[in-house]
Design an enzyme around this catalytic site. Sequence first.
Site, short mmCIF file in Angstrom:
data_model
loop_
_atom_site.label_atom_id
_atom_site.label_comp_id
_atom_site.label_asym_id
_atom_site.label_seq_id
_atom_site.Cartn_x
_atom_site.Cartn_y
_atom_site.Cartn_z
N TYR A 226 4.25 -4.96 -2.62
CA TYR A 226 3.09 -5.87 -2.15
C TYR A 226 3.45 -7.09 -2.76
O TYR A 226 3.13 -8.39 -2.22
CB TYR A 226 1.68 -5.32 -2.58
CG TYR A 226 0.98 -4.42 -1.73
CD1 TYR A 226 1.43 -3.24 -1.09
CD2 TYR A 226 -0.23 -4.81 -1.24
CE1 TYR A 226 1.05 -2.69 -0.24
CE2 TYR A 226 -0.98 -4.18 -0.16
CZ TYR A 226 -0.31 -2.94 0.10
OH TYR A 226 -0.88 -2.23 1.04
N LYS B 267 9.19 8.66 -4.51
CA LYS B 267 10.34 9.04 -3.45
C LYS B 267 11.47 9.03 -4.39
O LYS B 267 12.56 8.18 -4.08
CB LYS B 267 10.14 8.12 -2.46
CG LYS B 267 11.46 8.45 -1.21
CD LYS B 267 10.79 9.52 -0.38
CE LYS B 267 11.85 9.88 0.44
NZ LYS B 267 11.60 11.34 1.48
N ASP C 134 6.69 12.33 0.88
CA ASP C 134 6.32 12.80 2.19
C ASP C 134 5.67 14.25 2.07
O ASP C 134 5.08 14.46 2.99
CB ASP C 134 7.75 13.12 3.14
CG ASP C 134 8.83 13.46 2.12
OD1 ASP C 134 8.73 13.46 0.81
OD2 ASP C 134 9.94 13.71 2.50
N ASP D 130 -1.85 3.13 -0.86
CA ASP D 130 -2.54 2.43 0.31
C ASP D 130 -2.51 3.66 1.47
O ASP D 130 -3.44 3.88 1.93
CB ASP D 130 -1.79 1.24 0.67
CG ASP D 130 -2.42 0.64 1.98
OD1 ASP D 130 -3.64 0.67 1.99
OD2 ASP D 130 -1.84 0.22 3.15
N ASP E 198 -5.83 6.31 2.48
CA ASP E 198 -6.64 6.67 3.73
C ASP E 198 -6.50 7.94 4.27
O ASP E 198 -7.47 8.41 4.89
CB ASP E 198 -5.80 5.60 4.87
CG ASP E 198 -6.37 4.37 4.93
OD1 ASP E 198 -6.71 3.71 4.19
OD2 ASP E 198 -6.04 3.60 6.16
C1 IPM Z 1 -6.60 -1.45 1.02
C2 IPM Z 1 -6.28 -2.49 2.35
C3 IPM Z 1 -5.54 -3.86 1.75
C4 IPM Z 1 -4.31 -3.16 1.18
C5 IPM Z 1 -5.18 -4.76 2.88
C6 IPM Z 1 -6.55 -5.23 3.61
C7 IPM Z 1 -4.46 -5.76 2.35
O1 IPM Z 1 -5.53 -1.65 3.05
O2 IPM Z 1 -7.32 -1.90 0.06
O3 IPM Z 1 -6.37 -0.54 0.96
O4 IPM Z 1 -3.16 -2.90 1.87
O5 IPM Z 1 -4.09 -3.06 -0.14
MG MG Z 2 -5.56 0.51 2.89
#
Ligand code: IPM
Ligand code: MG
Length: 368
Positions: free
Chosen positions: A143, A193, A225, A249, A253
């Site tokens: 990032y 990884k 993975d 990240d 999710d």
């Molecule tokens: C998160 C989001 C952010 C990230 C984006 C909006 C920049 O997806 O906080 O997980 O990738 O960190």
């Molecule tokens: Mg995110």
Amino acid sequence: MSRCYKIAVFPGDGIGCEIIPPAVSVLELMGKRFGCQFAFDEGVIGGAAIDCFGTPLPEESLRMALNADAILLGAVGGPKWEGMPYAVRPERALLGLRERLGLYANLRPARLFPALVNASTLKREVIEGMDLLVIRELTGGIYFGKPRGVEPYDGGERGINTEVYTTPEIVRIAKVAFETARGRRRHVTSVDKANVLEVTELWRRVVSDVHKDYPDVTLSHMYVDNCAMQLIRNPKQFDVLLTTNLFGDILSDEAAMLTGSIGMLPSASMGTDATGVRRAMYEPIHGSAPDIAGRDIANPIATILSAAMMLRLSFGLENEATCVESAVMGVLDDGCRTADIASNGMQTIGTKAMGRRIIEKLATLGHL
Ligand code: IPM
Ligand code: MG
């Protein structure tokens, strides 16, 4: 004399503007009930700030963040600003705050509330009792790594990003993971990884070194993975998942969805800024969801649970935090559902109504 805490509030864009007010109401109520004062300062960031001030993170908002004891953030971004250069996109506000405040440790708890067992796409026996915590490194890795950018190349172009971690960056996040695991089931799974990427080979080695100081915590390593697969195969094997910025990240999710909806997952980002001041920001892990924005259907629970994390981690108000979490659990047990967590044709309520139900529930819980 009760203590007064300053909270900077950044609703941001899209559903950010809808999910923040219920969370602020919850904090206001908790402040009143438990004799601490919260002073809220609202600032503009993200796309809204681009529209008003031509920049995603105006100086004024940054100052507000630096002046606060804690930050509550909604979400940033939307299709309106998608074509813009990376340096001035709404997401820069978030990344800029993380960087300027030194928020290197991102805690994302994924816990299945019993009432939501049918809202998950996974089978009951796979997820029942699931309670894991993703600890994502937040100010390093790909990032922020340099070089980065898109440049002319061989008659076309090439895009570059750099995954980079130094030993101190890995040491400090590993310590957070081991310390946090001590308050849980004492197991850390470090995700990398290392079979392909040297940077995560270093990650694995450093995490193992730090682990020597935590003999009471068990450590295992897992390739990313495999981890993505294990999360849906058997998520209950995990306690603390420690990983890099990018992998965190993605995996958070995935972990969120196990709980029924990404609208349920709170987060805390902690660290120390360049002047040595401890900093913390709280936000739901979901984005600004422009597709459902402005319709009063977004789930405010992730933000309300983020406010609970603020009470606990920034202000040491453990009972108050538990009280908010119990209220959320209570309304779910009562059958209240926003659209994202409704199953089998259950009746749904909107963002505001869900906020109101949680406030009402808090009123019935009494002093814990
Ligand atoms: C998160 C989001 C952010 C990230 C984006 C909006 C920049 O997806 O906080 O997980 O990738 O960190
Ligand atoms: Mg995110």
